[in-house]
Structures are given as C-alpha cells and as structure tokens.
Design a protein around this motif. Structure first.
Motif, PDB file in Angstrom:
ATOM      1  N   TRP A 110       0.832  -1.208   0.000  1.00 53.54           N
ATOM      2  CA  TRP A 110       0.000   0.000   0.000  1.00 53.54           C
ATOM      3  C   TRP A 110       0.866   1.257   0.000  1.00 53.54           C
ATOM      4  N   VAL A 164     -12.186   2.792   3.150  1.00 57.73           N
ATOM      5  CA  VAL A 164     -11.869   3.019   1.741  1.00 57.73           C
ATOM      6  C   VAL A 164     -13.174   2.996   0.954  1.00 57.73           C
ATOM      7  N   GLU A 201     -16.416   0.727  -3.733  1.00 54.77           N
ATOM      8  CA  GLU A 201     -16.022   0.092  -4.994  1.00 54.77           C
ATOM      9  C   GLU A 201     -14.608  -0.466  -4.899  1.00 54.77           C
ATOM     10  N   ARG A 202     -13.727   0.293  -4.254  1.00 57.95           N
ATOM     11  CA  ARG A 202     -12.352  -0.183  -4.092  1.00 57.95           C
ATOM     12  C   ARG A 202     -12.309  -1.393  -3.166  1.00 57.95           C
ATOM     13  N   ASP A 224     -12.734  -4.570  -4.980  1.00 58.49           N
ATOM     14  CA  ASP A 224     -11.503  -5.038  -5.629  1.00 58.49           C
ATOM     15  C   ASP A 224     -10.571  -5.684  -4.610  1.00 58.49           C
ATOM     16  N   VAL A 225     -10.508  -5.085  -3.421  1.00 55.54           N
ATOM     17  CA  VAL A 225      -9.689  -5.656  -2.351  1.00 55.54           C
ATOM     18  C   VAL A 225     -10.191  -7.044  -1.995  1.00 55.54           C
ATOM     19  N   CYS A 236      -4.165  -2.928  -4.004  1.00 58.22           N
ATOM     20  CA  CYS A 236      -5.608  -2.762  -4.215  1.00 58.22           C
ATOM     21  C   CYS A 236      -6.187  -1.750  -3.235  1.00 58.22           C
ATOM     22  N   LEU A 237      -5.743  -1.795  -1.985  1.00 59.70           N
ATOM     23  CA  LEU A 237      -6.193  -0.808  -0.998  1.00 59.70           C
ATOM     24  C   LEU A 237      -5.862   0.613  -1.442  1.00 59.70           C
ATOM     25  N   GLY A 239      -5.857   1.526  -4.538  1.00 58.66           N
ATOM     26  CA  GLY A 239      -6.566   1.830  -5.774  1.00 58.66           C
ATOM     27  C   GLY A 239      -5.716   1.688  -7.015  1.00 58.66           C
ATOM     28  N   THR A 240      -4.648   0.897  -6.956  1.00 63.35           N
ATOM     29  CA  THR A 240      -3.755   0.709  -8.104  1.00 63.35           C
ATOM     30  C   THR A 240      -4.458  -0.090  -9.195  1.00 63.35           C
ATOM     31  N   ASP A 241      -4.370   0.356 -10.435  1.00 64.23           N
ATOM     32  CA  ASP A 241      -4.984  -0.345 -11.564  1.00 64.23           C
ATOM     33  C   ASP A 241      -4.259  -1.660 -11.840  1.00 64.23           C
TER      34      ASP A 241
END
Length: 384
Positions: A89, A180, A183-184, A187-188, A243-244, A246-248
């Motif tokens: 992170w 967070v 939506e993020r 992904d996490v 992912c936490l 917000g990395t693509d």
C-alpha cells in the motif's frame, strides 16, 4: 496513531541491522515498522475484545471458546503478512497518507493467518506452536482436566477447526471496517478471495504430497511453496496493499509486486524447509526434525532423494518411519551430505536476487523500496 514514522526517518537505517537482534526478521520489523505493528496489535485487541464480549452473551462456555480463539491470534508472531500488505500500500500511495484508514484491512490478514495455522496444526498433528501447545492439544488437555466424556483428542480437533473457522469469519468482519471507497473494497475482496483460494490449493497439495510421496517431485514441492506460502505470505498481501491504494491492474507496480512476491514467498518457504530439519527448537518454537519424522516431501527432501547415492537413498527411504531422535539426526546428516541443504541455500539466494531485481526498476515510493529490500533478506534469513 499519533504519527506514521514507518514512512519517514525510521527507514533511514541499514536494512540488515546485524547484531540488533537474534532474529533478523524481528530486527527489521522492529526498526522499520514499529508503528505499524503497534497499530495492528491495537486494532486486533480492540476488535477481538468486542467480539469475545458479544459471544459471551450467548453462553459462558462460548465466551471461553472465543477467548481461546482471541489468544491464538494474539499469541505472538512477526505480523509478516500485514507488514507486506502495508508496504504494498505504502509503495503505491507514497509517504504522506496516514495508515489509519487501512489498518482494519491489514489487521484482518493476521486473522486469516491464524485460521491457516490452527487448521494446519490439526492436519499435521503438531504438538507445539510458538513454543506453546497447539490449539487442538490445549483443548484436549482441558477436556481431560474437566473429566468430560468422549475422546479428548477428537474434541480438541473439533474445537481447533471451529477456532479456525471463527478467525476466518472475524477476518471478513474486520476487513469491512476499512475506511476506503466501497467500490475499491470490492476489488480488495477479490484479491483477498484469490489469496484464500490459493492458500487452500497449496494446503491440499501439501496434504496430498504427504500421502503420495512416491509420486512427488521437486517441481511439485515448489508448487506447494508457491501456493501454500508465497501467495498468502508475500505476493497476495503486496497486491492486497496495492488494491487498498486503488492501483490499476495494468499498472507496472502490479507486475513488480507479483515478481517480487513470488520470489520472496518461495524463498520464505524454502527457509522453513531448512528450519524444519535444522532449526533450533528454542528459537522456532517447534521440535526439530518433524518433517523427517513424517516424511513430508519438501523441496529439501525431494532434492536430497534426487542427489543421493544408493546408500544415502536407503537411509532417506526411512523418512516417515523413524521415531527416535538419533534416527532423525542421522537422516538430517544424510540430507546435508547429499548437498541438498546447500542447494536450497543457493535457491533462496537466487530468489532474493530475483526479488531485488524486480524492485530495481519498479515505480515505487523510495521509502517502500528500502523497506522491501530489507524484508526480502530478513524474511528469508531468519532462524524462526
């Protein structure tokens, strides 16, 4: 958390820190991530206190059971998985972002780890963990002391399975507390779920290997290391941290973390293989030679079989059937004499080199690069 010193001057120390502690992992973690570990422990203590109180309302015995699960979580450990997740992170967000928003998610990985450890100890019939009786052994002892009816060992195993299950649920619950965007967090969760699936896959292959050792190979032993250990110890926690942040998925940082995490995670398991045979029980908290007693087809033992001459092979064929300390020591000597232990040491060194190469050109915060460089060595040169 008053400040986030792990992101600043606390990292301006040499990664190796020789002589600072008997355990290089603890030395690096103490120097680099003191605030992180404190934050994780405080998060777990507060969360588990509320959970134990809630379950105590069901029944006093349920409260005692929940307290046992809590104690398994808080019984020590290096907090390796939250640490790698944190630096995953931090490497993405840089040095200014406060970590309080992600602490619940980082701490949840320690609950997942406890689930895996407690169940693994049941499957391996282990007697000790971190120098203390394993959960199933402790529960069986309490059964005997109370004079309950039934088989105490079966009772202990059942209780341990439930402790592991409860920790898995607790991990999900604590993760939802992360501040967070929703939506993020989805992904996490996808990354987290993949971590859990790969952990189960690796654990199944580990169990299969012990029951089908004749058809096992070095490659399959390394596959176990990849999925049982590398995935949920280093690689997926790093990606979880990304992912936490917000990395693509197509960000070059993801590729670097994947490459680094696989290399360090496999090296971590290879070190475990060596410690399982040659480790000091006073340091590891587990008896030496357990892998030889059970004939566990680790990469170390598979390499020894591959490199052995006929006389050595006859001795190695006794792995899994020896009972005395003298026989275990003899097996350990033969494994070393084949050159397998030295080969595994080279494999560890090669993977650390690969991990550092992955970091070399990664688009990562420099503070995180320094920490991950130190952790690559510390996590694979430890004595426990």
């Amino acid at each position: 958390m008053a400040n986030d010193a792990v992101a600043g001057n606390a990292l301006r120390v040499a990664p190796a820190q020789p002589g600072a502690t008997d355990d290089p992992v603890r030395g690096v973690l103490a120097a680099f991530t003191k605030d992180l570990i404190k934050g994780v422990d405080e998060t777990l203590v507060a969360f588990l206190a509320a959970e134990v109180d809630s379950l105590t309302e069901i029944d006093a015995a349920m409260g005692a059971f929940a307290a046992t699960a809590r104690d398994c979580v808080l019984a020590g450990g290096k907090r390796v998985r939250p640490t790698f997740a944190y630096w995953g992170w931090r490497g993405a967000v840089g040095g200014e972002e406060p970590m309080c928003s992600v602490l619940p998610a980082l701490s949840a990985l320690e609950l997942l780890h406890t689930f895996a450890l407690v169940h693994d100890d049941v499957m391996d019939a282990s007697d000790t963990r971190r120098g203390m009786p394993t959960a199933h052994r402790a529960a069986a002892a309490r059964h005997r002391a109370a004079g309950h009816s039934g088989d105490p060992d079966r009772y202990g195993e059942a209780v341990a399975v439930l402790i592991g299950d409860l920790c898995m649920v607790w991990a999900d619950r604590l993760m939802s507390h992360a501040a967070v965007p929703a939506e993020r967090l989805l992904d996490v969760r996808r990354c987290y779920d993949q971590m859990r699936v790969e952990t189960v896959a690796g654990q199944f292959l580990d169990v299969l290997g012990e029951n089908d050792a004749g058809n096992w190979t070095v490659d399959r032993a390394l596959r176990v290391a990849r999925y049982k250990t590398a995935s949920y110890t280093v690689q997926r926690p790093l990606l979880f941290g990304a992912c936490l942040a917000g990395t693509d998925a197509d960000d070059p940082l993801i590729a670097a973390y994947t490459r680094y995490g696989l290399a360090v995670g496999e090296a971590f398991q290879l070190r475990d293989d060596l410690l399982g045979v040659y480790g000091d029980p006073e340091t590891t908290g587990k008896p030496a030679g357990d892998d030889l007693r059970t004939g566990k087809p680790t990469a170390l033992l598979m390499l020894a079989r591959q490199l052995a001459d006929p006389a050595q092979r006859r001795v190695l064929d006794r792995a899994g059937s020896v009972t005395t300390a003298r026989d275990v020591d003899r097996l350990a000597d033969v494994v070393r004499d084949t050159g397998a232990a030295a080969r595994v040491e080279r494999m560890i060194a090669d993977r650390v080199t690969e991990a550092l190469a992955a970091l070399g050109t990664a688009p990562i915060d420099e503070t995180a690069r320094t920490a991950l460089t130190g952790l690559a060595t510390a996590a694979t040169a430890r004595r426990a």
